[in-house]
Design a protein around this motif. Structure first.
Motif, PDB file in Angstrom:
ATOM      1  N   VAL A 131       0.846  -1.188   0.000  1.00 11.75           N
ATOM      2  CA  VAL A 131       0.000   0.000   0.000  1.00 11.75           C
ATOM      3  C   VAL A 131       0.882   1.238   0.000  1.00 11.75           C
ATOM      4  N   ILE A 132       0.571   2.190  -0.877  1.00 15.21           N
ATOM      5  CA  ILE A 132       1.183   3.516  -0.829  1.00 15.21           C
ATOM      6  C   ILE A 132       0.050   4.514  -0.644  1.00 15.21           C
ATOM      7  N   TYR A 133       0.138   5.270   0.454  1.00 17.78           N
ATOM      8  CA  TYR A 133      -0.959   6.134   0.903  1.00 17.78           C
ATOM      9  C   TYR A 133      -0.437   7.569   0.909  1.00 17.78           C
ATOM     10  N   VAL A 134      -0.963   8.395   0.018  1.00 18.58           N
ATOM     11  CA  VAL A 134      -0.411   9.729  -0.210  1.00 18.58           C
ATOM     12  C   VAL A 134      -1.369  10.795   0.326  1.00 18.58           C
ATOM     13  N   GLU A 183       8.365   6.310  -9.254  1.00 18.72           N
ATOM     14  CA  GLU A 183       8.882   5.352  -8.271  1.00 18.72           C
ATOM     15  C   GLU A 183       7.777   4.776  -7.393  1.00 18.72           C
ATOM     16  N   TRP A 184       6.670   5.506  -7.234  1.00 16.78           N
ATOM     17  CA  TRP A 184       5.552   4.951  -6.470  1.00 16.78           C
ATOM     18  C   TRP A 184       4.984   3.733  -7.193  1.00 16.78           C
ATOM     19  N   LEU A 185       4.817   3.864  -8.493  1.00 19.09           N
ATOM     20  CA  LEU A 185       4.284   2.745  -9.265  1.00 19.09           C
ATOM     21  C   LEU A 185       5.266   1.575  -9.272  1.00 19.09           C
ATOM     22  N   GLY A 204      -9.139  18.120  -7.423  1.00 15.75           N
ATOM     23  CA  GLY A 204      -9.055  17.013  -8.365  1.00 15.75           C
ATOM     24  C   GLY A 204      -9.590  15.759  -7.694  1.00 15.75           C
ATOM     25  N   PRO A 205      -9.557  14.637  -8.388  1.00 15.46           N
ATOM     26  CA  PRO A 205     -10.097  13.406  -7.813  1.00 15.46           C
ATOM     27  C   PRO A 205      -9.062  12.646  -6.988  1.00 15.46           C
ATOM     28  N   ALA A 206      -9.547  11.925  -5.996  1.00 22.49           N
ATOM     29  CA  ALA A 206      -8.712  10.895  -5.382  1.00 22.49           C
ATOM     30  C   ALA A 206      -8.676   9.733  -6.367  1.00 22.49           C
ATOM     31  N   LEU A 207      -7.489   9.189  -6.570  1.00 22.84           N
ATOM     32  CA  LEU A 207      -7.337   8.097  -7.530  1.00 22.84           C
ATOM     33  C   LEU A 207      -6.809   6.856  -6.804  1.00 22.84           C
ATOM     34  N   LEU A 208      -7.497   5.754  -7.011  1.00 27.70           N
ATOM     35  CA  LEU A 208      -7.064   4.462  -6.478  1.00 27.70           C
ATOM     36  C   LEU A 208      -6.440   3.669  -7.617  1.00 27.70           C
ATOM     37  N   VAL A 209      -5.169   3.326  -7.462  1.00 23.92           N
ATOM     38  CA  VAL A 209      -4.426   2.589  -8.490  1.00 23.92           C
ATOM     39  C   VAL A 209      -4.108   1.201  -7.943  1.00 23.92           C
ATOM     40  N   LYS A 210      -4.333   0.172  -8.776  1.00 22.37           N
ATOM     41  CA  LYS A 210      -4.067  -1.203  -8.365  1.00 22.37           C
ATOM     42  C   LYS A 210      -3.124  -1.880  -9.361  1.00 22.37           C
ATOM     43  N   TRP A 231       0.150   4.638 -16.676  1.00 21.91           N
ATOM     44  CA  TRP A 231       1.253   3.933 -17.327  1.00 21.91           C
ATOM     45  C   TRP A 231       2.554   4.691 -17.141  1.00 21.91           C
ATOM     46  N   LEU A 232       3.652   3.948 -17.102  1.00 21.01           N
ATOM     47  CA  LEU A 232       4.983   4.530 -17.070  1.00 21.01           C
ATOM     48  C   LEU A 232       5.431   4.809 -18.504  1.00 21.01           C
ATOM     49  N   ARG A 233       5.846   6.028 -18.759  1.00 17.39           N
ATOM     50  CA  ARG A 233       6.203   6.397 -20.138  1.00 17.39           C
ATOM     51  C   ARG A 233       7.436   5.665 -20.633  1.00 17.39           C
ATOM     52  N   ASP A 234       8.350   5.289 -19.715  1.00 14.31           N
ATOM     53  CA  ASP A 234       9.551   4.585 -20.190  1.00 14.31           C
ATOM     54  C   ASP A 234       9.265   3.110 -20.478  1.00 14.31           C
ATOM     55  N   GLU A 235       8.040   2.664 -20.198  1.00 10.38           N
ATOM     56  CA  GLU A 235       7.661   1.292 -20.518  1.00 10.38           C
ATOM     57  C   GLU A 235       6.689   1.231 -21.703  1.00 10.38           C
TER      58      GLU A 235
END
Length: 276
Positions: free
Chosen positions: A164-167, A177-179, A199-205, A249-253
């Motif tokens: 979990v990363i909680y910001v 680096e969080w991703l 802005g919105p809270a965003l939940l990323v999985k 998405w990560l731009r370097d990927e």
């Protein structure tokens, strides 16, 4: 008539917050009932803020409501709204034994909640950019053996792997680096604020095929100090654009494609759905 004791106050407060946030995990209510909010606040009189109105109080009962409590009014730093955090905690669902990175720990109140939720066997790495707040958090969390407080930015640095990363501070875009730090099935929650102050809270999985994203409620947070990403987005997404986001998405990927909603230096947001 005798005053209500602090334990009773916290239990009643925790029950009200759980109902307001409509949470499904009883452990979150229990955490709110156990952690003394006053231990993470400046000495009274406290400044409580509700619906934009601020007032001073010496009454313990007044901080056990769904209110902001000022930490430093001049800097706009508050102990955040309990029902919002209860909803976020429910969304990321920290489990016993999991590892957490807390970005923007402030004086440590919600860090303490996270620490309780990952017991037994879990650990919280808490980052706080403001030196005075980091020092205060370290003092406040001394009794939590499963918490490590870092005085410094959580941007642009390799982070420990986390479930979990909680910001707790508004960002223009999540740090790459969080991703990268998310373990399989890891969850990241943060206030995405491409527009100043909201802005919105965003939940990323984490998913095997990418990072799925879900837009939650609209929020306003103080901007994250130490942030490296600037407003380099090609065009500011509208409120309608924000609602279409389904992945990050990560731009370097992977390079941005026709589904891009907003493109930043390190990451981009997409309307593409990540199945699994």
């Amino acid at each position: 008539m005798s005053e209500i004791g602090p334990d009773t106050l916290r239990r009643s407060y925790a029950h009200r917050i759980a109902k307001l946030a409509d949470i499904g995990d009883v452990r979150i209510e229990q955490a709110f009932a156990k952690v003394p909010r006053e231990d993470f606040l400046p000495p009274p009189p406290w400044t409580v803020i509700s619906l934009g109105d601020a007032s001073e109080t010496n009454r313990l009962a007044d901080i056990y409501e769904n209110v902001l409590v000022a930490i430093d009014r001049k800097r706009g730093i508050n102990n955040g709204e309990p029902a919002l955090h209860a909803a976020w905690l429910d969304a990321v669902s920290p489990q016993p034994g999991e590892s957490v990175v807390h970005v923007g720990a402030g004086t440590g109140y919600y860090t303490a909640m996270l620490a309780r939720l990952v017991e037994p066997g879990g650990h919280v790495e808490a980052f706080e950019y403001e030196p005075d707040l980091a020092a205060e958090a370290s003092r406040n969390l001394q009794s939590y053996s499963n918490v490590t407080v870092h005085a410094g930015s959580a941007f642009g640095r390799k982070l420990p792997e986390a479930d979990v990363i909680y910001v707790n501070a508004g960002v223009i875009a999540p740090d790459a680096e969080w991703l990268r730090a998310l373990k399989p099935n890891g969850r990241l929650i943060f206030p995405w604020q491409p527009h100043k102050g909201w802005g919105p809270a965003l939940l990323v999985k984490w998913r095997e095929k990418g990072f799925a994203a879900q837009v939650l409620m609209s929020v306003g947070f103080i901007s994250c100090s130490g942030m490296t990403e600037k407003s380099s987005v090609r065009h500011l997404p509208s409120e309608a654009d924000l609602a279409t986001v389904r992945s990050v998405w990560l731009r370097d990927e992977i390079a941005p494609d026709k589904n891009a909603v907003a493109t930043y230096k390190q990451v981009w947001f997409s309307s593409k759905v990540v199945d699994r």
